[in-house]
Design a protein around this motif. Structure first.
Motif, PDB file in Angstrom:
ATOM      1  N   ILE A 184       0.814  -1.214   0.000  1.00 38.59           N
ATOM      2  CA  ILE A 184       0.000   0.000   0.000  1.00 38.59           C
ATOM      3  C   ILE A 184       0.855   1.274   0.000  1.00 38.59           C
ATOM      4  N   GLU A 185       2.075   1.164   0.560  1.00 38.92           N
ATOM      5  CA  GLU A 185       2.959   2.335   0.581  1.00 38.92           C
ATOM      6  C   GLU A 185       3.908   2.382  -0.610  1.00 38.92           C
ATOM      7  N   GLY A 186       3.733   1.438  -1.515  1.00 37.06           N
ATOM      8  CA  GLY A 186       4.517   1.477  -2.742  1.00 37.06           C
ATOM      9  C   GLY A 186       5.832   0.724  -2.673  1.00 37.06           C
ATOM     10  N   ARG A 187       6.038  -0.014  -1.562  1.00 37.68           N
ATOM     11  CA  ARG A 187       7.274  -0.805  -1.450  1.00 37.68           C
ATOM     12  C   ARG A 187       7.121  -2.089  -2.238  1.00 37.68           C
ATOM     13  N   PHE A 188       8.178  -2.442  -2.955  1.00 36.89           N
ATOM     14  CA  PHE A 188       8.168  -3.701  -3.703  1.00 36.89           C
ATOM     15  C   PHE A 188       8.090  -4.856  -2.715  1.00 36.89           C
ATOM     16  N   THR A 189       7.171  -5.810  -2.928  1.00 35.96           N
ATOM     17  CA  THR A 189       7.081  -6.957  -2.022  1.00 35.96           C
ATOM     18  C   THR A 189       7.653  -8.218  -2.663  1.00 35.96           C
ATOM     19  N   THR A 190       7.139  -8.584  -3.808  1.00 38.77           N
ATOM     20  CA  THR A 190       7.634  -9.793  -4.456  1.00 38.77           C
ATOM     21  C   THR A 190       7.192  -9.786  -5.914  1.00 38.77           C
ATOM     22  N   MET A 191       7.648 -10.779  -6.665  1.00 43.81           N
ATOM     23  CA  MET A 191       7.163 -10.882  -8.038  1.00 43.81           C
ATOM     24  C   MET A 191       6.670 -12.290  -8.329  1.00 43.81           C
ATOM     25  N   ILE A 192       5.763 -12.364  -9.286  1.00 46.21           N
ATOM     26  CA  ILE A 192       5.214 -13.645  -9.712  1.00 46.21           C
ATOM     27  C   ILE A 192       5.806 -13.929 -11.092  1.00 46.21           C
ATOM     28  N   ASP A 193       6.413 -15.077 -11.222  1.00 47.57           N
ATOM     29  CA  ASP A 193       7.032 -15.410 -12.505  1.00 47.57           C
ATOM     30  C   ASP A 193       5.974 -15.686 -13.552  1.00 47.57           C
ATOM     31  N   TYR A 194       6.402 -15.596 -14.796  1.00 47.80           N
ATOM     32  CA  TYR A 194       5.482 -15.862 -15.892  1.00 47.80           C
ATOM     33  C   TYR A 194       4.870 -17.252 -15.741  1.00 47.80           C
ATOM     34  N   HIS A 195       3.558 -17.321 -15.801  1.00 42.07           N
ATOM     35  CA  HIS A 195       2.820 -18.579 -15.804  1.00 42.07           C
ATOM     36  C   HIS A 195       3.045 -19.379 -14.519  1.00 42.07           C
ATOM     37  N   GLU A 196       3.321 -18.664 -13.403  1.00 39.67           N
ATOM     38  CA  GLU A 196       3.488 -19.344 -12.120  1.00 39.67           C
ATOM     39  C   GLU A 196       2.131 -19.934 -11.709  1.00 39.67           C
ATOM     40  N   PRO A 197       2.133 -21.172 -11.169  1.00 40.44           N
ATOM     41  CA  PRO A 197       0.852 -21.797 -10.850  1.00 40.44           C
ATOM     42  C   PRO A 197       0.042 -20.970  -9.847  1.00 40.44           C
ATOM     43  N   ARG A 198      -1.255 -21.061 -10.013  1.00 41.72           N
ATOM     44  CA  ARG A 198      -2.175 -20.290  -9.196  1.00 41.72           C
ATOM     45  C   ARG A 198      -1.975 -20.526  -7.698  1.00 41.72           C
TER      46      ARG A 198
END
Lengths: 154, 201
Positions: free
Chosen positions: B175-189
């Motif tokens: 919510i404060e704009g800090r990067f938390t994590t990323m989801i890789d392309y086509h990562e399972p649900r």
């Protein structure tokens, strides 16, 4: 008159393909779960997916595909590198070993349909002919699902 | 073994450890760091760019502060990766239901030449209604990509067309704009949805 001519052409083509000698290799290929996504207009390339299974006892080689839907259809491979960058390149010929299957699915291999001749409309079908190195060909009917479809089930 | 030899061995051991540490630093944090280990997006508050959303409104990183955010790069002439990512995201949002209401979900084009405001508006209209499409000038798109440490490259194809190679990961910010994590392309649900939930908390 034109209709009769086309009808005659179709009949001739049908007869000639039926008369083509059969081959053991591609004859044993079975295609399952074909699907594609609807397109937005004709300017953007489309993609089609399917599973190509070799039920025979010799390796078959998929050399290409044809369809009247797109002027430049080709099998492409999407790959994503360690840095998360995705790219796409022609896959070339694809060998399928006996008893094996090759899946054309999102994020991997796909039939890239460049230069669409008409929009891909949800609910319609189109035909694709897969060509094999032994001269055999397999016709596949591909259903067009919604643009947000995630698999053959929609 | 004499005392002197023992001492030599100890020195050699310390030197070896020091060398290993130095090499490790060089590769991980130092000038020898490979691109991928330092490739984390900046916080949204540290980015600076100005784009247009698919309704023609001016937007930038500051637009996203105050709500959890999901950002990804792509282009609408992309036949495989982008519709897949967009439909994956639509599915995640459906799964999260009300929990994801109020989340910013932004698709930034890397192909502003073809993805005009109108083109991107039509395209995002086919996916989950929360998804916003952002486009702009080549310069501003490049500045945005720098902020997210996303990469893209124009690649000519047969017949005079071109396609775009691009970072296909989905970036998450709190919510404060800090990067938390990323989801890789086509990562399972089953991995993607909990990551988004953690960002929403």
């Amino acid at each position: 008159m034109k209709t009769i001519f086309y009808g005659l052409m179709a009949a001739l083509m049908f007869t000639s393909s039926a008369a083509t000698p059969t081959f053991a290799g591609s004859e044993s290929v079975v295609v399952e779960d074909a699907w594609s996504r609807a397109s937005v207009g004709v300017n953007r390339p489309g993609a089609a997916y399917m599973t190509i299974r070799n039920t025979g006892d010799e390796t078959v080689t998929l050399t290409g595909l044809r369809t009247d839907l797109a002027m430049m259809p080709d099998i492409h491979q999407t790959s994503t590198n360690a840095e998360g960058v995705s790219s796409m390149a022609p896959a070339g010929e694809i060998e399928i070993a006996p008893g094996e299957a090759v899946s054309l699915e999102p994020g991997g291999l796909h039939a890239m349909l460049m230069h669409l001749q008409r929009p891909m409309t949800e609910g319609e079908n189109f035909s694709v002919i897969l060509d094999f190195s032994d001269g055999g060909e397999i016709a596949v009917e591909v259903p067009i699902l919604g643009i947000a479809a995630r698999g053959p089930e929609g | 073994m004499t005392g002197r030899t023992t001492l030599k061995c100890a020195y050699a051991g310390i030197a070896a450890i020091a060398l290993t540490l130095a090499v490790g630093w060089w590769q991980v944090d130092g000038p020898g760091a490979s691109e991928q280990t330092e490739r984390q997006p900046f916080a949204l508050t540290e980015m600076e760019f100005s784009l247009s959303d698919h309704e023609g409104d001016e937007v930038g990183p500051e637009t996203l502060i105050g709500r959890p955010t999901m950002v990804f790069f792509g282009f609408t002439y992309c036949p495989d990766v982008c519709p897949t990512t967009l439909s994956d995201i639509s599915g995640w949002l459906d799964d999260l239901g009300e929990d994801a209401e109020g989340m910013n979900v932004v698709f930034i084009t890397v192909d502003p030449e073809r993805d005009t405001v109108e083109a991107i508006a039509e395209y995002v209209g086919y996916f989950h209604p929360s998804i916003r499409g952002w486009t702009g000038t080549q310069e501003e798109i490049a500045r945005a990509a720098q902020g997210f440490r996303a990469r893209y490259e124009r690649v000519p194809t047969d017949g005079g067309d071109y396609t775009m190679n691009h970072t296909a990961s989905v970036f998450l910010f709190d919510i404060e704009g800090r990067f938390t994590t990323m989801i890789d392309y086509h990562e399972p649900r089953e991995f993607a949805v909990p990551k988004i939930r953690r960002t929403l908390d």
